[in-house]
Design a protein around this motif. Structure first.
Motif, PDB file in Angstrom:
ATOM      1  N   SER A 198      -0.126  -7.053  12.777  1.00 52.37           N
ATOM      2  CA  SER A 198      -0.746  -5.741  12.944  1.00 52.37           C
ATOM      3  C   SER A 198       0.014  -4.685  12.136  1.00 52.37           C
ATOM      4  O   SER A 198       1.175  -4.869  11.760  1.00 52.37           O
ATOM      5  CB  SER A 198      -0.762  -5.343  14.423  1.00 52.37           C
ATOM      6  OG  SER A 198       0.564  -5.171  14.896  1.00 52.37           O
ATOM      7  N   LYS A 199      -0.646  -3.548  11.901  1.00 52.87           N
ATOM      8  CA  LYS A 199       0.006  -2.457  11.170  1.00 52.87           C
ATOM      9  C   LYS A 199       1.231  -1.949  11.928  1.00 52.87           C
ATOM     10  O   LYS A 199       2.264  -1.656  11.322  1.00 52.87           O
ATOM     11  CB  LYS A 199      -0.988  -1.313  10.945  1.00 52.87           C
ATOM     12  CG  LYS A 199      -2.071  -1.637   9.925  1.00 52.87           C
ATOM     13  CD  LYS A 199      -2.970  -0.429   9.691  1.00 52.87           C
ATOM     14  CE  LYS A 199      -4.030  -0.745   8.635  1.00 52.87           C
ATOM     15  NZ  LYS A 199      -4.937   0.414   8.402  1.00 52.87           N
ATOM     16  N   ALA A 200       1.097  -1.848  13.253  1.00 56.02           N
ATOM     17  CA  ALA A 200       2.224  -1.366  14.056  1.00 56.02           C
ATOM     18  C   ALA A 200       3.421  -2.308  13.928  1.00 56.02           C
ATOM     19  O   ALA A 200       4.573  -1.860  13.816  1.00 56.02           O
ATOM     20  CB  ALA A 200       1.812  -1.232  15.518  1.00 56.02           C
ATOM     21  N   HIS A 201       3.159  -3.611  13.936  1.00 58.42           N
ATOM     22  CA  HIS A 201       4.245  -4.588  13.830  1.00 58.42           C
ATOM     23  C   HIS A 201       4.866  -4.540  12.429  1.00 58.42           C
ATOM     24  O   HIS A 201       6.093  -4.605  12.285  1.00 58.42           O
ATOM     25  CB  HIS A 201       3.706  -5.984  14.117  1.00 58.42           C
ATOM     26  CG  HIS A 201       4.741  -7.060  14.007  1.00 58.42           C
ATOM     27  ND1 HIS A 201       5.689  -7.291  14.993  1.00 58.42           N
ATOM     28  CD2 HIS A 201       5.008  -7.964  13.024  1.00 58.42           C
ATOM     29  CE1 HIS A 201       6.467  -8.281  14.618  1.00 58.42           C
ATOM     30  NE2 HIS A 201       6.085  -8.705  13.437  1.00 58.42           N
ATOM     31  N   LYS A 202       4.028  -4.423  11.407  1.00 53.42           N
ATOM     32  CA  LYS A 202       4.554  -4.378  10.037  1.00 53.42           C
ATOM     33  C   LYS A 202       5.415  -3.141   9.810  1.00 53.42           C
ATOM     34  O   LYS A 202       6.431  -3.201   9.104  1.00 53.42           O
ATOM     35  CB  LYS A 202       3.398  -4.429   9.036  1.00 53.42           C
ATOM     36  CG  LYS A 202       2.731  -5.797   8.959  1.00 53.42           C
ATOM     37  CD  LYS A 202       1.582  -5.807   7.958  1.00 53.42           C
ATOM     38  CE  LYS A 202       0.959  -7.192   7.859  1.00 53.42           C
ATOM     39  NZ  LYS A 202      -0.190  -7.218   6.927  1.00 53.42           N
ATOM     40  N   ARG A 203       4.995  -2.013  10.399  1.00 49.74           N
ATOM     41  CA  ARG A 203       5.823  -0.794  10.281  1.00 49.74           C
ATOM     42  C   ARG A 203       7.180  -1.016  10.935  1.00 49.74           C
ATOM     43  O   ARG A 203       8.217  -0.578  10.400  1.00 49.74           O
ATOM     44  CB  ARG A 203       5.102   0.386  10.932  1.00 49.74           C
ATOM     45  CG  ARG A 203       3.998   0.989  10.094  1.00 49.74           C
ATOM     46  CD  ARG A 203       3.603   2.372  10.615  1.00 49.74           C
ATOM     47  NE  ARG A 203       3.069   2.308  11.966  1.00 49.74           N
ATOM     48  CZ  ARG A 203       1.785   2.160  12.255  1.00 49.74           C
ATOM     49  NH1 ARG A 203       0.897   2.050  11.285  1.00 49.74           N
ATOM     50  NH2 ARG A 203       1.389   2.137  13.520  1.00 49.74           N
ATOM     51  N   LEU A 204       7.190  -1.677  12.074  1.00 51.10           N
ATOM     52  CA  LEU A 204       8.453  -1.961  12.760  1.00 51.10           C
ATOM     53  C   LEU A 204       9.350  -2.839  11.895  1.00 51.10           C
ATOM     54  O   LEU A 204      10.554  -2.579  11.760  1.00 51.10           O
ATOM     55  CB  LEU A 204       8.172  -2.635  14.105  1.00 51.10           C
ATOM     56  CG  LEU A 204       9.400  -3.110  14.890  1.00 51.10           C
ATOM     57  CD1 LEU A 204      10.264  -1.917  15.297  1.00 51.10           C
ATOM     58  CD2 LEU A 204       8.977  -3.905  16.118  1.00 51.10           C
ATOM     59  N   VAL A 205       8.775  -3.877  11.304  1.00 52.07           N
ATOM     60  CA  VAL A 205       9.550  -4.788  10.457  1.00 52.07           C
ATOM     61  C   VAL A 205      10.127  -4.044   9.259  1.00 52.07           C
ATOM     62  O   VAL A 205      11.285  -4.271   8.865  1.00 52.07           O
ATOM     63  CB  VAL A 205       8.675  -5.973  10.002  1.00 52.07           C
ATOM     64  CG1 VAL A 205       9.391  -6.815   8.953  1.00 52.07           C
ATOM     65  CG2 VAL A 205       8.302  -6.856  11.199  1.00 52.07           C
ATOM     66  N   GLU A 206       9.329  -3.150   8.658  1.00 50.61           N
ATOM     67  CA  GLU A 206       9.819  -2.373   7.526  1.00 50.61           C
ATOM     68  C   GLU A 206      10.994  -1.484   7.934  1.00 50.61           C
ATOM     69  O   GLU A 206      11.971  -1.341   7.196  1.00 50.61           O
ATOM     70  CB  GLU A 206       8.688  -1.527   6.942  1.00 50.61           C
ATOM     71  CG  GLU A 206       7.660  -2.313   6.148  1.00 50.61           C
ATOM     72  CD  GLU A 206       8.283  -3.060   4.985  1.00 50.61           C
ATOM     73  OE1 GLU A 206       9.104  -2.448   4.257  1.00 50.61           O
ATOM     74  OE2 GLU A 206       7.982  -4.255   4.815  1.00 50.61           O
ATOM     75  N   GLU A 207      10.895  -0.869   9.113  1.00 50.89           N
ATOM     76  CA  GLU A 207      11.988  -0.025   9.590  1.00 50.89           C
ATOM     77  C   GLU A 207      13.240  -0.845   9.858  1.00 50.89           C
ATOM     78  O   GLU A 207      14.357  -0.392   9.607  1.00 50.89           O
ATOM     79  CB  GLU A 207      11.556   0.729  10.849  1.00 50.89           C
ATOM     80  CG  GLU A 207      10.652   1.911  10.576  1.00 50.89           C
ATOM     81  CD  GLU A 207      10.768   2.974  11.652  1.00 50.89           C
ATOM     82  OE1 GLU A 207      11.680   3.822  11.560  1.00 50.89           O
ATOM     83  OE2 GLU A 207       9.947   2.934  12.578  1.00 50.89           O
ATOM     84  N   ILE A 208      13.054  -2.059  10.381  1.00 50.49           N
ATOM     85  CA  ILE A 208      14.206  -2.942  10.623  1.00 50.49           C
ATOM     86  C   ILE A 208      14.915  -3.258   9.313  1.00 50.49           C
ATOM     87  O   ILE A 208      16.148  -3.223   9.222  1.00 50.49           O
ATOM     88  CB  ILE A 208      13.745  -4.231  11.327  1.00 50.49           C
ATOM     89  CG1 ILE A 208      13.344  -3.931  12.771  1.00 50.49           C
ATOM     90  CG2 ILE A 208      14.844  -5.299  11.296  1.00 50.49           C
ATOM     91  CD1 ILE A 208      12.703  -5.099  13.488  1.00 50.49           C
ATOM     92  N   LYS A 209      14.124  -3.559   8.277  1.00 52.32           N
ATOM     93  CA  LYS A 209      14.713  -3.845   6.958  1.00 52.32           C
ATOM     94  C   LYS A 209      15.445  -2.613   6.423  1.00 52.32           C
ATOM     95  O   LYS A 209      16.516  -2.727   5.826  1.00 52.32           O
ATOM     96  CB  LYS A 209      13.611  -4.268   5.979  1.00 52.32           C
ATOM     97  CG  LYS A 209      13.009  -5.636   6.264  1.00 52.32           C
ATOM     98  CD  LYS A 209      11.923  -5.951   5.238  1.00 52.32           C
ATOM     99  CE  LYS A 209      11.290  -7.311   5.513  1.00 52.32           C
ATOM    100  NZ  LYS A 209      10.183  -7.590   4.555  1.00 52.32           N
ATOM    101  N   LEU A 210      14.835  -1.440   6.630  1.00 50.67           N
ATOM    102  CA  LEU A 210      15.424  -0.203   6.102  1.00 50.67           C
ATOM    103  C   LEU A 210      16.759   0.109   6.763  1.00 50.67           C
ATOM    104  O   LEU A 210      17.763   0.358   6.086  1.00 50.67           O
ATOM    105  CB  LEU A 210      14.444   0.954   6.323  1.00 50.67           C
ATOM    106  CG  LEU A 210      14.919   2.338   5.893  1.00 50.67           C
ATOM    107  CD1 LEU A 210      15.119   2.389   4.383  1.00 50.67           C
ATOM    108  CD2 LEU A 210      13.911   3.399   6.333  1.00 50.67           C
ATOM    109  N   VAL A 211      16.799   0.081   8.099  1.00 55.39           N
ATOM    110  CA  VAL A 211      18.011   0.471   8.802  1.00 55.39           C
ATOM    111  C   VAL A 211      19.006  -0.683   8.893  1.00 55.39           C
ATOM    112  O   VAL A 211      20.208  -0.457   9.066  1.00 55.39           O
ATOM    113  CB  VAL A 211      17.670   0.992  10.223  1.00 55.39           C
ATOM    114  CG1 VAL A 211      17.291  -0.145  11.160  1.00 55.39           C
ATOM    115  CG2 VAL A 211      18.827   1.796  10.799  1.00 55.39           C
ATOM    116  N   GLY A 212      18.512  -1.907   8.729  1.00 58.77           N
ATOM    117  CA  GLY A 212      19.390  -3.073   8.847  1.00 58.77           C
ATOM    118  C   GLY A 212      20.531  -3.058   7.845  1.00 58.77           C
ATOM    119  O   GLY A 212      21.658  -3.442   8.165  1.00 58.77           O
TER     120      GLY A 212
END
Length: 517
Positions: A198-212
């Motif tokens: 889902s879009k909501a899940h993909k946004r979360l994954v992108e944020e994880i990559k960004l802050v990770g």
């Protein structure tokens, strides 16, 4: 099959190699071309991931297939396909169980796959995954020349290679696998996939990559059961500390008298029962990551001491004057509104701002659309393996029920529901089935929730007129509602909490406060 028809089917894929396409769309086009070339009822592209095959795209199979993780040693047909570098067609009377039995889309009957063939894919001369084709017709693939599948597999491998180069996965795959393995060994925690499209899940994954990739302190917020601990593990795995331990502490599971010892450690004789020196979670996480779950439960006293460690990186074990310096990245999680707690004086503002350097909201399951079917597939495969079944599937009405339900308990509720429903459904079978289907009746979800309508709670037939103290009147009314709900559910607290729209633990605390427990 003529050379012309083969060329006609392959040309669009050749053109796609030079185009920028989303990975999912590229793989869907690949399977569409495969089914046009070799007519079948279902096709799938699966990537080899350690000892599992992970579906990346399916055509003709149920949506939940994408959430499944097929352990190769539990599926002999997959083993046979991977063991042969050439295409394999299984005999129609083969007694090897088919992983897709019961998963063909649009069929509620227990039809089993009758004709099956597949081919391994190699990228850079290494096994990458599988292409599989299945038919309900026992003789569908008999006239097919396997060389056509081999030619298609070669182009499919090029498609996969192009997709991986575009996404820069090929350059990082080996390194990330190594880091994740070291992390799992260091932390002692089992890796779990983050499943969703889902879009909501993909946004979360992108944020994880960004802050990770940073060392920022992260505050993960979200409702109970959304998977905040899983998000913390993903952030750690994406960080430069992935080869160091991830240490976790549930702040709600310990009384205040033990939280300090758990966090900072103690020396012998610091308190009654302290027989030896002991390192705390901060020292154990030195160089790595410390995950504080339910951080909203910490007392004001502990918050003040934690603030000092976060500011200076220095701590003292209980009973000791010696300073210890630690290098720890902090990730915290809560289902409370800490900003509101600060406004009401129940949380330190300075500690809250230190925690929420990078706030990360995990979406509720009801906001993730059809991800519920992918997650259901993941849990179905887990339970299929645990229960020793050939196939564990959802009927169409069960899928509709999952999509309609509001999921107050989120992913955790879904996981428990699938496990409980599978066990009950198996218990109702007089003969152990090869394919076990879960219907909407087996799931037994509350009907009112499936309509997204508020649940009507029966009030007393002759409600008494409330007078006097407002707080006392409200508490009396809450007692009546909770008591009536518990009676309807034969004092099953989990079912009552579901009807009332409360978390099970919150209902327990409220009942205790009201003198009902």
């Amino acid at each position: 099959m003529t050379a012309t028809s083969l060329l006609t089917s392959l040309l669009p894929l050749v053109a796609d190699l030079s185009r920028e396409l989303p990975e999912g769309e590229r793989y869907r086009r690949l399977l569409g071309a495969l089914r046009a070339l070799l007519p079948c009822d279902a096709a799938a592209l699966l990537r080899l991931d350690g000892d599992c095959l992970v579906p990346l795209a399916v055509d003709g199979l149920s949506t939940d297939t994408l959430g499944r993780r097929f352990r190769i040693n539990e599926h002999p047909r997959f083993e046979a396909l991977l063991a042969n570098s050439q295409p394999t067609r299984f005999a129609t009377d083969s007694d090897l169980p088919d992983p897709y039995d019961g998963l063909v889309e649009g069929l509620d009957e227990h039809l089993e796959v009758h004709d099956c063939m597949g081919c391994p894919l190699f990228v850079d001369e290494r096994p990458w995954g599988l292409l599989t084709l299945d038919s309900l017709d026992p003789e569908r693939f008999e006239p097919i020349d396997l060389s056509a599948l081999q030619a298609f597999a070669s182009l499919a491998a090029a498609t996969v290679s192009a997709a991986e180069r575009i996404e820069r996965l090929a350059l990082r795959a080996e390194d990330e696998h190594h880091r994740a393995e070291v992390y799992r060994q260091a932390s002692g925690q089992q890796h779990r996939d983050m499943v969703g499209q889902s879009k909501a899940h993909k946004r979360l994954v992108e944020e994880i990559k960004l802050v990770g990739g940073s060392d920022l302190t992260v505050l993960i917020t979200g409702e109970t059961g959304v998977g905040k601990e899983l998000v913390a593990q993903a952030i750690h795995a994406a960080s430069n500390r992935a080869d160091q331990p991830l240490i976790s502490l549930n702040c709600a599971a310990l009384p205040d008298t033990l939280v300090e010892s758990e966090l900072f450690g103690h020396v012998r004789g610091a308190f009654t029962g302290a027989m030896n020196d002991r390192r705390g979670k901060f020292e154990l996480a030195d160089g790595g990551t410390l995950f504080l779950d339910e951080v909203g439960e910490l007392s004001l006293t502990v918050q003040a001491k934690l603030l000092r460690v976060l500011q200076s990186g220095q701590l003292q074990r209980l009973g000791s004057d010696k300073e210890h310096r630690v290098d720890v990245r902090l990730i915290a999680a809560t289902n409370r509104d800490l900003a509101d707690e600060v406004r009401n004086g129940r949380y330190r503002a300075d500690f809250y701002h230190r925690l929420s350097v990078y706030p990360l909201q995990v979406p509720a399951l009801r906001d993730r659309g059809r991800d519920v079917l992918l997650l259901a597939g993941f849990f179905l495969e887990q339970n299929r393996s645990r229960m020793g079944l050939g196939s564990l599937r959802l009927t169409s009405d069960a899928q509709a029920a999952l999509l309609a339900y509001d999921w107050p308990g989120n992913v955790r509720e879904l996981e428990h529901l699938i496990g409980r429903s599978a066990l009950k459904a198996l218990g109702h079978c007089k003969v152990r089935p090869k394919i076990l289907s879960l219907s909407a009746e087996d799931l037994d979800l509350p009907r009112a929730a499936s309509d997204n309508a508020p649940i009507a709670i029966a009030a007393p037939a002759q409600p008494e007129i409330m007078t006097g103290d407002l707080r006392q009147a409200m508490e009396n009314y809450q007692r009546q509602i909770i008591s009536a709900c518990l009676e309807r559910h034969q004092h099953n607290w989990a079912s009552a909490a579901r009807e009332l729209g409360l978390d099970r633990a919150n209902l327990g605390r409220m009942a205790k406060r009201l003198g009902l427990k």
